[in-house]
Write a protein that holds these residues in place. Structure first.
Motif, short mmCIF file in Angstrom:
data_model
loop_
_atom_site.label_atom_id
_atom_site.label_comp_id
_atom_site.label_asym_id
_atom_site.label_seq_id
_atom_site.Cartn_x
_atom_site.Cartn_y
_atom_site.Cartn_z
N SER A 119 0.84 -1.20 0.00
CA SER A 119 0.00 0.00 0.00
C SER A 119 0.87 1.24 0.00
O SER A 119 2.01 1.22 0.46
CB SER A 119 -0.88 0.05 1.26
N ILE A 120 0.32 2.33 -0.48
CA ILE A 120 0.93 3.63 -0.30
C ILE A 120 0.48 4.08 1.08
O ILE A 120 -0.71 4.06 1.38
CB ILE A 120 0.46 4.63 -1.38
N TRP A 176 0.55 7.03 4.06
CA TRP A 176 0.83 8.41 4.49
C TRP A 176 0.89 8.37 6.01
O TRP A 176 -0.11 8.10 6.68
CB TRP A 176 -0.28 9.33 4.03
N LYS A 219 -5.65 1.21 -2.18
CA LYS A 219 -4.21 1.31 -2.41
C LYS A 219 -3.53 2.28 -1.43
O LYS A 219 -2.32 2.35 -1.38
CB LYS A 219 -3.93 1.80 -3.83
N VAL A 220 -4.34 3.05 -0.67
CA VAL A 220 -3.79 4.09 0.20
C VAL A 220 -4.22 3.86 1.64
O VAL A 220 -5.38 3.56 1.91
CB VAL A 220 -4.27 5.49 -0.24
N LEU A 237 5.35 10.03 3.03
CA LEU A 237 4.62 9.26 2.04
C LEU A 237 5.51 8.09 1.67
O LEU A 237 6.63 8.27 1.19
CB LEU A 237 4.31 10.14 0.83
N GLY A 251 5.94 4.59 -0.46
CA GLY A 251 5.43 3.90 -1.64
C GLY A 251 5.07 2.46 -1.36
O GLY A 251 5.46 1.89 -0.34
N ALA A 252 4.35 1.86 -2.29
CA ALA A 252 3.96 0.46 -2.16
C ALA A 252 5.19 -0.45 -2.09
O ALA A 252 5.13 -1.54 -1.55
CB ALA A 252 3.07 0.05 -3.33
N ILE A 290 9.00 8.15 -0.25
CA ILE A 290 8.77 8.93 -1.47
C ILE A 290 8.89 10.42 -1.16
O ILE A 290 9.51 11.16 -1.90
CB ILE A 290 7.37 8.63 -2.06
N LEU A 335 1.12 11.70 -4.24
CA LEU A 335 0.20 10.60 -4.00
C LEU A 335 -0.61 10.30 -5.26
O LEU A 335 -0.75 9.15 -5.67
CB LEU A 335 -0.74 10.93 -2.83
N LEU A 351 1.55 8.53 -7.77
CA LEU A 351 1.74 7.12 -7.42
C LEU A 351 0.52 6.28 -7.76
O LEU A 351 0.64 5.15 -8.25
CB LEU A 351 2.07 6.99 -5.93
#
Length: 177
Positions: free
Chosen positions: A56-57, A59, A89-90, A138, A140-141, A146, A170, A173
């Protein structure tokens, strides 16, 4: 008296480094390096397992209840989290460097849309090797850092602009860029 010019020169050098988007002098995380997700316990007592964040991304927002810039950016952070709440995904994780009672009291007037973790100062520093607030990361997956943004503003009209680069990245991505 001779020390004043040295202090002024050093201060202006720090300001220039910030203006040039250089690495923050208190940086803990380097963009492009691996970030290790940790198993954490949410304020509700649930375990946020690190393996559920992989792929997952993520935050991360590091804050505490007495940090004025942290408090000022919460409304915007909530808006951002709500915008992406249905996107699998987030993930949004807020880590408060405080005691649970203070955070629980704080949340009565300042709701938060992130998954919320509370760590006392020593545990926070040991877990995240950081003590600068607010900090937004942030991840990244691929588990690489990032974006890292340390610090905030005391001017409410500047909060959205300060967080905008993270939102733009975001979006990139999510589009696979």
């Amino acid at each position: 008296m001779k020390r004043i010019p040295v202090i002024l020169v050093l201060s202006s050098m720090c300001c220039m480094a910030f203006a040039q988007n250089a690495t923050h002098p208190f940086s803990t995380y380097t963009v492009g390096t691996a970030f290790v997700h940790k198993d954490l316990v949410t304020i509700g007592g649930d375990t946020l397992r690190s393996d559920t964040l992989d792929g997952s991304i993520v935050w991360y927002n590091f804050w505490h209840t007495r940090c004025k810039p942290c408090i000022l950016e919460m409304e915007e952070l909530n808006r951002i989290a709500l915008t992406y709440k249905d996107n699998p995904k987030v993930r949004f994780v807020a880590v408060a460097c405080d005691d649970s009672a203070s955070v629980a009291e704080f949340l009565k007037t300042h709701p938060m849309e992130f998954q919320l973790v509370v760590l006392e100062r020593t545990a926070f520093v040991n877990t995240f090797s950081s003590s600068h607030f607010p900090t937004n990361l942030l991840i990244g997956a691929d588990r690489n850092v990032i974006v890292e943004k340390i610090g905030g503003t005391l001017k409410p009209d500047q909060v959205q602009g300060e967080l905008r680069p993270l939102v733009i990245r975001l979006e990139q991505l999510l589009e696979g860029k």
